[in-house]
Motif scaffolding. Structure first.
Motif, short mmCIF file in Angstrom:
data_model
loop_
_atom_site.label_atom_id
_atom_site.label_comp_id
_atom_site.label_asym_id
_atom_site.label_seq_id
_atom_site.Cartn_x
_atom_site.Cartn_y
_atom_site.Cartn_z
N GLU A 44 -22.54 -19.27 -0.63
CA GLU A 44 -23.77 -19.62 0.08
C GLU A 44 -24.60 -20.58 -0.76
OE1 GLU A 44 -27.71 -17.45 1.97
OE2 GLU A 44 -26.07 -16.24 1.20
N PRO A 46 -27.62 -21.79 -2.61
CA PRO A 46 -28.81 -21.11 -3.12
C PRO A 46 -30.09 -21.71 -2.55
CG PRO A 46 -27.35 -21.75 -4.92
CD PRO A 46 -26.83 -22.39 -3.68
N ASP A 47 -31.11 -20.88 -2.42
CA ASP A 47 -32.40 -21.33 -1.88
C ASP A 47 -32.98 -22.50 -2.67
OD1 ASP A 47 -32.35 -19.48 0.17
OD2 ASP A 47 -33.51 -17.99 -0.95
#
Length: 53
Positions: A44, A46-47
């Motif tokens: 995913e 990362p923010d």
């Protein structure tokens, strides 16, 4: 998945790095590992990288 690679765009077989995650078409992911000739392992995004876009 399609990635900009070597000055063009190339198709790669993508697999989840943790072997269990599921990603939908259009999800942005982070390439963790490249295995020649055409496989990538992804996780995913990362923010912190989402915010940088």
């Amino acid at each position: 998945m399609m990635l900009p690679f070597h000055g063009g765009t190339s198709a790669f077989h993508a697999h989840p790095f943790d072997k269990s995650s599921v990603f939908n078409v259009g999800d942005e992911v982070l390439v963790i590992y490249y295995e020649p000739p055409g496989t990538v392992f992804v996780d995913e995004l990362p923010d912190v990288l989402k915010a940088a876009r």
